[in-house]
Design a protein around this motif. Structure first.
Motif, PDB file in Angstrom:
ATOM      1  N   ALA A 188      10.779  11.597   3.634  1.00 47.29           N
ATOM      2  CA  ALA A 188      11.013  10.180   3.905  1.00 47.29           C
ATOM      3  C   ALA A 188      10.104   9.307   3.047  1.00 47.29           C
ATOM      4  CB  ALA A 188      10.775   9.886   5.382  1.00 47.29           C
ATOM      5  N   GLU A 189      10.629   8.146   2.646  1.00 43.42           N
ATOM      6  CA  GLU A 189       9.846   7.182   1.873  1.00 43.42           C
ATOM      7  C   GLU A 189       9.407   6.051   2.789  1.00 43.42           C
ATOM      8  OE1 GLU A 189      11.459   7.366  -2.644  1.00 43.42           O
ATOM      9  OE2 GLU A 189      12.731   6.303  -1.216  1.00 43.42           O
ATOM     10  N   LEU A 190       8.111   5.789   2.817  1.00 40.94           N
ATOM     11  CA  LEU A 190       7.548   4.793   3.722  1.00 40.94           C
ATOM     12  C   LEU A 190       7.274   3.492   2.965  1.00 40.94           C
ATOM     13  CD1 LEU A 190       6.422   4.175   6.568  1.00 40.94           C
ATOM     14  CD2 LEU A 190       4.208   5.030   5.763  1.00 40.94           C
ATOM     15  N   PRO A 191       7.976   2.382   3.286  1.00 40.13           N
ATOM     16  CA  PRO A 191       7.705   1.102   2.621  1.00 40.13           C
ATOM     17  C   PRO A 191       6.443   0.463   3.189  1.00 40.13           C
ATOM     18  CG  PRO A 191       9.424   0.823   4.267  1.00 40.13           C
ATOM     19  CD  PRO A 191       9.071   2.290   4.256  1.00 40.13           C
ATOM     20  N   LEU A 192       5.574  -0.032   2.302  1.00 34.00           N
ATOM     21  CA  LEU A 192       4.295  -0.574   2.743  1.00 34.00           C
ATOM     22  C   LEU A 192       3.982  -1.903   2.055  1.00 34.00           C
ATOM     23  CD1 LEU A 192       2.231   2.736   2.951  1.00 34.00           C
ATOM     24  CD2 LEU A 192       2.936   1.285   4.853  1.00 34.00           C
ATOM     25  N   GLY A 193       4.908  -2.821   2.136  1.00 34.22           N
ATOM     26  CA  GLY A 193       4.659  -4.164   1.634  1.00 34.22           C
ATOM     27  C   GLY A 193       5.281  -4.436   0.285  1.00 34.22           C
ATOM     28  N   THR A 194       5.429  -5.719  -0.021  1.00 39.71           N
ATOM     29  CA  THR A 194       5.988  -6.157  -1.292  1.00 39.71           C
ATOM     30  C   THR A 194       4.898  -6.812  -2.133  1.00 39.71           C
ATOM     31  OG1 THR A 194       6.640  -8.267  -0.312  1.00 39.71           O
ATOM     32  CG2 THR A 194       8.284  -6.519  -0.337  1.00 39.71           C
ATOM     33  N   PHE A 195       5.203  -6.997  -3.405  1.00 45.88           N
ATOM     34  CA  PHE A 195       4.244  -7.649  -4.291  1.00 45.88           C
ATOM     35  C   PHE A 195       4.983  -8.510  -5.304  1.00 45.88           C
ATOM     36  CE2 PHE A 195       5.229  -3.639  -6.438  1.00 45.88           C
ATOM     37  CZ  PHE A 195       5.525  -4.073  -7.730  1.00 45.88           C
ATOM     38  N   LEU A 196       4.250  -9.447  -5.871  1.00 46.14           N
ATOM     39  CA  LEU A 196       4.720 -10.236  -6.997  1.00 46.14           C
ATOM     40  C   LEU A 196       3.671 -10.147  -8.091  1.00 46.14           C
ATOM     41  CD1 LEU A 196       6.412 -13.630  -7.231  1.00 46.14           C
ATOM     42  CD2 LEU A 196       4.206 -13.381  -8.348  1.00 46.14           C
ATOM     43  N   ARG A 197       4.117  -9.887  -9.301  1.00 50.47           N
ATOM     44  CA  ARG A 197       3.223  -9.865 -10.464  1.00 50.47           C
ATOM     45  C   ARG A 197       3.774 -10.835 -11.501  1.00 50.47           C
ATOM     46  NH1 ARG A 197       2.458  -3.393 -10.072  1.00 50.47           N
ATOM     47  NH2 ARG A 197       4.302  -3.296 -11.411  1.00 50.47           N
ATOM     48  N   SER A 217     -10.761  -4.686  -7.623  1.00 49.93           N
ATOM     49  CA  SER A 217     -11.932  -5.163  -8.377  1.00 49.93           C
ATOM     50  C   SER A 217     -12.433  -4.077  -9.326  1.00 49.93           C
ATOM     51  CB  SER A 217     -13.056  -5.569  -7.415  1.00 49.93           C
ATOM     52  OG  SER A 217     -12.676  -6.662  -6.616  1.00 49.93           O
ATOM     53  N   LEU A 218     -12.469  -2.838  -8.841  1.00 47.50           N
ATOM     54  CA  LEU A 218     -12.923  -1.727  -9.677  1.00 47.50           C
ATOM     55  C   LEU A 218     -11.960  -1.489 -10.835  1.00 47.50           C
ATOM     56  CD1 LEU A 218     -14.075   0.769  -6.895  1.00 47.50           C
ATOM     57  CD2 LEU A 218     -15.520  -0.695  -8.301  1.00 47.50           C
ATOM     58  N   ALA A 219     -10.651  -1.628 -10.579  1.00 46.45           N
ATOM     59  CA  ALA A 219      -9.663  -1.453 -11.649  1.00 46.45           C
ATOM     60  C   ALA A 219      -9.836  -2.517 -12.725  1.00 46.45           C
ATOM     61  CB  ALA A 219      -8.251  -1.510 -11.068  1.00 46.45           C
ATOM     62  N   ALA A 220     -10.073  -3.767 -12.311  1.00 42.78           N
ATOM     63  CA  ALA A 220     -10.280  -4.847 -13.280  1.00 42.78           C
ATOM     64  C   ALA A 220     -11.564  -4.622 -14.078  1.00 42.78           C
ATOM     65  CB  ALA A 220     -10.331  -6.193 -12.559  1.00 42.78           C
ATOM     66  N   HIS A 263      -8.259   1.052  10.090  1.00 48.52           N
ATOM     67  CA  HIS A 263      -8.275   1.179   8.636  1.00 48.52           C
ATOM     68  C   HIS A 263      -9.402   2.121   8.214  1.00 48.52           C
ATOM     69  CE1 HIS A 263      -6.449  -3.153   8.454  1.00 48.52           C
ATOM     70  NE2 HIS A 263      -5.590  -2.252   8.862  1.00 48.52           N
ATOM     71  N   VAL A 264      -9.351   2.528   6.941  1.00 45.93           N
ATOM     72  CA  VAL A 264     -10.419   3.389   6.408  1.00 45.93           C
ATOM     73  C   VAL A 264     -11.001   2.851   5.107  1.00 45.93           C
ATOM     74  CG1 VAL A 264      -9.555   5.481   7.525  1.00 45.93           C
ATOM     75  CG2 VAL A 264      -8.735   4.884   5.230  1.00 45.93           C
ATOM     76  N   GLY A 265     -10.563   1.662   4.686  1.00 47.54           N
ATOM     77  CA  GLY A 265     -11.102   1.063   3.468  1.00 47.54           C
ATOM     78  C   GLY A 265     -10.268   1.297   2.231  1.00 47.54           C
ATOM     79  N   LEU A 266      -9.030   1.730   2.395  1.00 54.62           N
ATOM     80  CA  LEU A 266      -8.180   2.028   1.247  1.00 54.62           C
ATOM     81  C   LEU A 266      -6.718   1.910   1.637  1.00 54.62           C
ATOM     82  CD1 LEU A 266      -7.565   3.281  -1.582  1.00 54.62           C
ATOM     83  CD2 LEU A 266      -7.739   5.519  -0.493  1.00 54.62           C
ATOM     84  N   PHE A 267      -5.945   1.270   0.749  1.00 54.26           N
ATOM     85  CA  PHE A 267      -4.488   1.240   0.862  1.00 54.26           C
ATOM     86  C   PHE A 267      -3.937   1.909  -0.400  1.00 54.26           C
ATOM     87  CE2 PHE A 267      -6.026  -2.396   3.323  1.00 54.26           C
ATOM     88  CZ  PHE A 267      -5.434  -2.135   4.554  1.00 54.26           C
ATOM     89  N   PRO A 268      -3.647   3.203  -0.353  1.00 48.75           N
ATOM     90  CA  PRO A 268      -3.275   3.953  -1.569  1.00 48.75           C
ATOM     91  C   PRO A 268      -2.073   3.398  -2.304  1.00 48.75           C
ATOM     92  CG  PRO A 268      -3.723   5.446   0.260  1.00 48.75           C
ATOM     93  CD  PRO A 268      -3.676   4.067   0.839  1.00 48.75           C
ATOM     94  N   GLU A 269      -1.153   2.747  -1.572  1.00 45.38           N
ATOM     95  CA  GLU A 269       0.047   2.215  -2.221  1.00 45.38           C
ATOM     96  C   GLU A 269      -0.263   1.127  -3.237  1.00 45.38           C
ATOM     97  OE1 GLU A 269      -0.642  -0.210   1.532  1.00 45.38           O
ATOM     98  OE2 GLU A 269      -0.710   1.912   0.967  1.00 45.38           O
ATOM     99  N   GLN A 270      -1.496   0.601  -3.210  1.00 48.95           N
ATOM    100  CA  GLN A 270      -1.888  -0.438  -4.155  1.00 48.95           C
ATOM    101  C   GLN A 270      -2.199   0.104  -5.555  1.00 48.95           C
ATOM    102  OE1 GLN A 270      -1.870  -3.811  -3.921  1.00 48.95           O
ATOM    103  NE2 GLN A 270      -0.778  -3.399  -2.015  1.00 48.95           N
ATOM    104  N   SER A 271      -2.193   1.397  -5.720  1.00 48.40           N
ATOM    105  CA  SER A 271      -2.622   1.977  -6.996  1.00 48.40           C
ATOM    106  C   SER A 271      -1.742   1.555  -8.173  1.00 48.40           C
ATOM    107  CB  SER A 271      -2.675   3.507  -6.897  1.00 48.40           C
ATOM    108  OG  SER A 271      -1.432   4.040  -6.504  1.00 48.40           O
ATOM    109  N   ASP A 272      -0.456   1.278  -7.942  1.00 47.60           N
ATOM    110  CA  ASP A 272       0.384   0.813  -9.044  1.00 47.60           C
ATOM    111  C   ASP A 272      -0.073  -0.566  -9.510  1.00 47.60           C
ATOM    112  OD1 ASP A 272       2.969   1.523 -10.584  1.00 47.60           O
ATOM    113  OD2 ASP A 272       3.272  -0.562 -10.003  1.00 47.60           O
ATOM    114  N   ASN A 273      -0.499  -1.402  -8.569  1.00 48.43           N
ATOM    115  CA  ASN A 273      -1.076  -2.695  -8.942  1.00 48.43           C
ATOM    116  C   ASN A 273      -2.392  -2.520  -9.683  1.00 48.43           C
ATOM    117  OD1 ASN A 273       0.907  -4.438  -8.002  1.00 48.43           O
ATOM    118  ND2 ASN A 273       0.057  -4.497  -5.937  1.00 48.43           N
TER     119      ASN A 273
END
Length: 301
Positions: free
Chosen positions: A287-296, A147-150, A108-118
């Motif tokens: 190609a589109e890479l799926p990287l997990g699901t979420f619930l909001r 945490s920074l977004a909140a 890892h590098v300390g970031l999961f960019p796909e989380q930006s929509d959350n």
């Protein structure tokens, strides 16, 4: 279930260049990383020679003669232009922050960019209640993008992770962003902390959960998502304000988001707006890479 593709307009410092053959080639700022990716079951679109020419570091998890590796840890093969750590910036729709990235033994590098929509969702939820300075609890919080977004939305954030080194890293990220308020830092087992908060009668306007499939608490507490997720959601429900929101990410490939929706409906009472989604990162080669699901879920009086 909705599909959310990473917004390239807000991610000038990130690009998925190509993916395939269970690997991905990504750019974080000026650094190009070559890493394993179990979801990339298709073939690479770029020739292997292009991957070799572009990358600065490559993470290897497979066995190499003379190197003792485990299934969890690997090694980074570095070119002369590789950096051990470097900064990037996230330019959100209405907010921004910097993050320090670094190479870890887990790839890892300390970031999961796909989380930006959350992050965008969290910011908007907090902003809608910013006059009351809402309290947000980020569990399994890693290096603190959520945490920074909140905090950018005006929340008082309690940032919790079971690994002290990770909480220190998150604190360093906060220090890179002087325009954001201070946070509360907690090194603790997430479920134990939530149960203690319930006994104390403490409540939160927002709770963010990013639990791993497996893990250990600071005192060696065993965490298995499938075995403990019911207790986790039930306990989280006890520390929510009447008007609140919850974001829950799932990286466990064996756990359906529908299961989490069932648990939320069972444990969080009231009029709920629930959204299930899948985070997807499009590559520059198509190609589109799926990287997990979420619930909001949001709840209003």
């Amino acid at each position: 279930m909705s599909v959310y593709s990473l917004n390239k307009a807000v991610w000038k410092d990130y690009e998925l260049i190509d993916s395939g053959d269970f690997e991905k080639l990504e750019r974080f700022g000026q650094m190009v990383l070559w890493r394993p990716e179990p979801q990339a079951v298709w073939s690479k679109q770029l020739p292997l020679s292009e991957w070799k020419k572009r990358h600065h570091v490559r993470y290897i998890r497979s066995k190499t003669p003379g190197i003792k590796l485990t299934s969890e840890k690997g090694i980074w093969e570095k070119t002369p232009k590789a950096q051990e750590e470097w900064p990037i910036t996230y330019h959100g729709s209405e907010f921004h922050f910097k993050l320090k990235l670094q190479l870890t033994s887990f790839g890892h590098v300390g970031l999961f960019p796909e989380q930006s929509d959350n992050w965008e969702y969290i910011y908007k939820q907090v902003k809608a209640h910013s006059e009351t300075k809402p309290k947000v609890l980020n569990l399994f919080a890693y290096t603190g993008g959520a945490s920074l977004a909140a905090a950018a939305g005006g929340a008082f954030v309690s940032h919790l992770d079971s690994i002290k080194k990770t909480v220190t890293w998150a604190n360093q990220n906060r220090q890179l962003n002087d325009h954001l308020p201070e946070m509360r830092w907690v090194v603790e087992d997430a479920l134990a902390f939530v149960k203690r908060e319930a006994r104390r009668g403490n409540k939160y306007h927002g709770i963010i959960l990013d639990p791993p499939a497996y893990g250990r608490g600071p005192k060696g507490e065993k965490w298995v998502l499938e075995e403990q997720v019911d207790d986790l959601v039930k306990s989280v429900a006890q520390i929510l304000e009447e008007e609140c929101f919850v974001v829950l990410n799932l990286y466990s490939m064996g756990l359906s988001a529908v299961i989490i929706r069932n648990l939320v409906r069972m444990h969080i009472k009231g009029s709920l707006e629930i959204e299930l989604g899948e985070n997807v990162v499009p590559s520059s080669t198509g190609a589109e890479l799926p990287l997990g699901t979420f619930l909001r879920v949001s709840k209003k009086n």
